[in-house]
Scaffold this motif. Structure first.
Motif, PDB file in Angstrom:
ATOM      1  N   ARG A  54       6.935 -17.082  -2.530  1.00  0.00           N
ATOM      2  CA  ARG A  54       6.762 -17.636  -1.181  1.00  0.00           C
ATOM      3  C   ARG A  54       5.969 -16.657  -0.323  1.00  0.00           C
ATOM      4  NH1 ARG A  54       9.710 -21.498   1.467  1.00  0.00           N
ATOM      5  NH2 ARG A  54      10.581 -20.192   3.099  1.00  0.00           N
ATOM      6  N   ILE A  55       4.865 -17.159   0.209  1.00  0.00           N
ATOM      7  CA  ILE A  55       3.925 -16.304   0.930  1.00  0.00           C
ATOM      8  C   ILE A  55       3.886 -16.729   2.389  1.00  0.00           C
ATOM      9  CG2 ILE A  55       1.510 -15.533   0.999  1.00  0.00           C
ATOM     10  CD1 ILE A  55       1.385 -16.885  -1.932  1.00  0.00           C
ATOM     11  N   LEU A  56       4.046 -15.767   3.314  1.00  0.00           N
ATOM     12  CA  LEU A  56       3.972 -16.105   4.736  1.00  0.00           C
ATOM     13  C   LEU A  56       2.494 -16.238   5.124  1.00  0.00           C
ATOM     14  CD1 LEU A  56       6.086 -14.352   7.517  1.00  0.00           C
ATOM     15  CD2 LEU A  56       4.048 -15.695   7.942  1.00  0.00           C
ATOM     16  N   ASP A  57       2.127 -17.411   5.603  1.00  0.00           N
ATOM     17  CA  ASP A  57       0.716 -17.656   5.907  1.00  0.00           C
ATOM     18  C   ASP A  57       0.392 -17.220   7.332  1.00  0.00           C
ATOM     19  OD1 ASP A  57      -1.863 -18.368   6.108  1.00  0.00           O
ATOM     20  OD2 ASP A  57      -1.561 -20.525   5.825  1.00  0.00           O
ATOM     21  N   GLU A 409      -5.320  -6.472   0.281  1.00  0.00           N
ATOM     22  CA  GLU A 409      -4.672  -6.489  -1.037  1.00  0.00           C
ATOM     23  C   GLU A 409      -3.195  -6.105  -0.920  1.00  0.00           C
ATOM     24  OE1 GLU A 409      -7.019  -8.289  -2.763  1.00  0.00           O
ATOM     25  OE2 GLU A 409      -6.516  -7.031  -4.490  1.00  0.00           O
ATOM     26  N   ARG A 410      -2.907  -5.137  -0.039  1.00  0.00           N
ATOM     27  CA  ARG A 410      -1.500  -4.746   0.153  1.00  0.00           C
ATOM     28  C   ARG A 410      -0.723  -5.909   0.774  1.00  0.00           C
ATOM     29  NH1 ARG A 410      -0.734  -2.819  -3.523  1.00  0.00           N
ATOM     30  NH2 ARG A 410       1.421  -2.783  -2.821  1.00  0.00           N
ATOM     31  N   CYS A 411      -1.316  -6.591   1.747  1.00  0.00           N
ATOM     32  CA  CYS A 411      -0.661  -7.754   2.372  1.00  0.00           C
ATOM     33  C   CYS A 411      -0.364  -8.814   1.320  1.00  0.00           C
ATOM     34  CB  CYS A 411      -1.545  -8.360   3.467  1.00  0.00           C
ATOM     35  SG  CYS A 411      -1.737  -7.302   4.908  1.00  0.00           S
ATOM     36  N   PHE A 412      -1.373  -9.094   0.513  1.00  0.00           N
ATOM     37  CA  PHE A 412      -1.230 -10.126  -0.523  1.00  0.00           C
ATOM     38  C   PHE A 412      -0.082  -9.754  -1.468  1.00  0.00           C
ATOM     39  CE2 PHE A 412      -3.972 -13.421  -2.832  1.00  0.00           C
ATOM     40  CZ  PHE A 412      -3.898 -14.310  -1.770  1.00  0.00           C
ATOM     41  N   MET A 418      -2.879 -12.053   5.481  1.00  0.00           N
ATOM     42  CA  MET A 418      -3.527 -11.502   6.666  1.00  0.00           C
ATOM     43  C   MET A 418      -4.948 -11.229   6.189  1.00  0.00           C
ATOM     44  SD  MET A 418      -2.148  -8.716   9.384  1.00  0.00           S
ATOM     45  CE  MET A 418      -1.874  -7.219   8.523  1.00  0.00           C
ATOM     46  N   ARG A 419      -5.939 -11.651   6.974  1.00  0.00           N
ATOM     47  CA  ARG A 419      -7.307 -11.536   6.492  1.00  0.00           C
ATOM     48  C   ARG A 419      -7.932 -10.248   7.010  1.00  0.00           C
ATOM     49  NH1 ARG A 419     -11.304 -16.503   7.991  1.00  0.00           N
ATOM     50  NH2 ARG A 419     -13.248 -15.334   7.828  1.00  0.00           N
ATOM     51  N   LYS A 447       4.672  -2.802   6.621  1.00  0.00           N
ATOM     52  CA  LYS A 447       4.827  -2.278   5.260  1.00  0.00           C
ATOM     53  C   LYS A 447       3.448  -2.183   4.597  1.00  0.00           C
ATOM     54  CE  LYS A 447       7.624  -3.086   1.088  1.00  0.00           C
ATOM     55  NZ  LYS A 447       6.825  -3.605  -0.036  1.00  0.00           N
ATOM     56  N   SER A 448       2.640  -3.215   4.752  1.00  0.00           N
ATOM     57  CA  SER A 448       1.318  -3.238   4.117  1.00  0.00           C
ATOM     58  C   SER A 448       0.411  -2.159   4.710  1.00  0.00           C
ATOM     59  CB  SER A 448       0.674  -4.613   4.292  1.00  0.00           C
ATOM     60  OG  SER A 448       1.524  -5.624   3.784  1.00  0.00           O
ATOM     61  N   LEU A 449       0.479  -1.978   6.042  1.00  0.00           N
ATOM     62  CA  LEU A 449      -0.348  -0.952   6.686  1.00  0.00           C
ATOM     63  C   LEU A 449       0.110   0.446   6.262  1.00  0.00           C
ATOM     64  CD1 LEU A 449      -0.674  -2.528  10.259  1.00  0.00           C
ATOM     65  CD2 LEU A 449      -2.518  -2.263   8.575  1.00  0.00           C
ATOM     66  N   ASP A 450       1.452   0.641   6.149  1.00  0.00           N
ATOM     67  CA  ASP A 450       1.974   1.932   5.673  1.00  0.00           C
ATOM     68  C   ASP A 450       1.439   2.235   4.278  1.00  0.00           C
ATOM     69  OD1 ASP A 450       3.436   2.215   7.984  1.00  0.00           O
ATOM     70  OD2 ASP A 450       5.374   1.670   7.089  1.00  0.00           O
TER      71      ASP A 450
END
Ligand SMILES: *Cc1c(COP(=O)(O)O)cnc(C)c1O
Length: 466
Positions: A54-57, A409-412, A418-419, A447-450
């Motif tokens: 499940r991916i948050l869009d 890529e980290r977001c994915f 997040m584009r 988390k992705s930015l970290d």
């Protein structure tokens, strides 16, 4: 519980996709090696992929699914309309109920005297219409030489020949012989990247005044219109300084040119009002609509034009322009139902008053993150600029987009869409996102930015461009 409908294994789907499906804005061979993520269903703000993740869009599809996924009302309206009248055209002195109802509803919702709708199948097509319409307008008034449209660098107005020419994307102009003649591009109000030592307010004025300079250099008698998105979307959610739009409006009032606001993203609640033109207090002669018009459930777009423009066009004989699917009855019926949901369920209002302030507070806090320079957000569209050095607003030494791609890529990997645009990260979630889902979005984003920051550090990429 995860629902996976019966389909081939992911690897087989990916292989067939790679073999036969050409993707927009994608390096095909690279994607083929990696395999595209297969999205199988969606509900609310969540997508589900073929492996049941499940991916948050965070992007509402492509900035369009304003009412969120899974609204049965829209499916039912489409099915009903398909049984009753699946298709008819409006070219040869005929019309139909969905086109009539949608056009009159839009006239009611759109600001000022924007009371007349020319339908298209997409935002690109609608901007092609605008280009032809403004030139035809001036020709009909006896000024055929008034045919230059001024636009901006890093604008996005679509992917057709006309739309991409109006747009200011260097990468697009580099392919296929664009732009077409008589489109003139001025600079964008992107203070973070281009503002130098000026304050944002000074810079906003300076960039707006480039419109006046361009009109004077080209000659007012040659300029038909200025086109701009209230907030540049695909350009990276570039929020203009507060001084920009008032000065643009002053210039458009002072000279005899038309103002086209491309509301394809900003329209239908995205910026906290029904239209971005209301958020920035601008008075366009034409607006471009698409995306949120149907929340993406059907492909539909259009140009909404003022009484004056419509009257000139309507009295100039045949306007030799139209699309087979202009005002398509199924798309129009779905769009109308979508507008009903946005209005009756107070989705636009709730997003503006309940969700936007909550999200803004958390989004602005990203400016404390070591990787983030500025965090911008209006309504439910936001961006952050990543930088190796905040004080100087430096770009990275690595080619533009390297860091953005890594962050994406980290977001994915963390199940968040997040584009990235260059080295900016952007969000544009469905307007129905809840506070709990905002918390989830922010947690995954941080988390992705970290992780991105740690990766850049490890790889020695936190280096400013010289
Ligand atoms: C997406 C977009 C378009 C093009 O719309 P399509 O439906 O993709 O053709 C035009 N203008 C803006 C501002 C957009 O964001």
């Amino acid at each position: 519980m995860t629902l996976i409908s019966n389909h081939m294994p992911t690897a087989e789907l990916q292989a067939l996709d790679a073999a036969h499906h050409m993707h927009p804005f994608t390096a095909g061979a690279e994607l083929a090696k990696k395999g595209a993520r297969v999205i199988t269903r969606a509900d609310g703000v969540f997508l589900t992929d073929s492996d049941g993740e499940r991916i948050l869009d965070g992007m509402a599809g492509l900035w369009c699914v304003n009412v969120g996924y899974g609204r049965k009302e829209l499916a039912e309206v489409a099915a009903r309309q398909m049984s009753e009248l699946p298709y008819y055209n409006t070219f040869f002195q005929t019309t139909h109920v969905p086109a009539i109802a949608l056009a009159s509803k839009l006239a009611e919702l759109c600001p000022g005297d924007l009371n007349h709708v020319f339908f298209a199948g997409s935002g690109s097509e609608a901007n092609d219409t605008n280009l032809r319409m403004v030139r035809h307008y001036w020709a009909a008034k006896g000024h055929p030489e008034k045919n230059i449209v001024i636009s901006r660098k890093n604008a996005y107005h679509g992917s057709t020949l006309g739309g991409a020419s109006l747009g200011g994307m260097g990468g697009m102009h580099a392919q296929g012989g664009l732009p077409i003649p008589n489109i003139h591009h001025i600079n964008q109000p992107n203070w973070w990247s281009e503002g130098g030592d000026m304050s944002p307010e000074e810079f906003g004025l300076a960039r707006a005044r480039e419109l006046e300079q361009a009109i004077n250099e080209l000659g007012e008698h040659r300029v038909a219109a200025f086109i701009a998105e209230p907030i540049q979307g695909a350009g990276g959610v570039i929020v203009p300084p507060s001084t920009y739009w008032p000065e643009i409006q002053r210039i458009c009032d002072a000279y005899d040119i038309l103002l086209i606001a491309d509301e394809v993203i900003c329209g239908f609640g995205r910026t906290g009002n029904w239209f971005g033109s209301q958020t920035y207090d601008i008075r366009p002669d034409i607006i471009t609509i698409a995306k949120g018009l149907s929340s993406g459930y059907q492909p539909i777009g259009g140009s909404v034009v003022s009484d004056e423009v419509a009257s000139v066009i309507d009295n100039a004989g045949d306007f030799n322009h139209g699309y087979t699917y202009s005002g398509h009855p199924v798309a129009a019926a779905v769009a109308l139902e979508n507008l009903r949901l946005l209005e009756e369920e107070k989705i636009v209002e709730t997003a503006a008053t309940e969700i936007a302030p909550y999200l803004h507070e958390q989004w602005k806090q990203l400016e404390d993150h070591p990787l983030i320079g500025e965090a911008k957000i209006v309504g439910l569209m936001g961006s952050v600029a990543m930088t190796p050095h905040k004080e100087s607003r430096a770009a990275f030494a690595s080619p533009v987009g390297t860091v953005g791609y890594r962050a994406r890529e980290r977001c994915f990997a963390n199940n968040l869409v997040m584009r990235h645009v260059g080295d900016r990260m952007i969000i544009c979630p469905p307007l129905v996102i809840t506070r709990a889902e905002v918390d989830e979005l922010m947690a995954r984003a941080v988390k992705s930015l970290d992780e991105t920051y740690a990766g850049l550090k490890a790889d020695g990429l936190l280096v400013p461009a010289s």
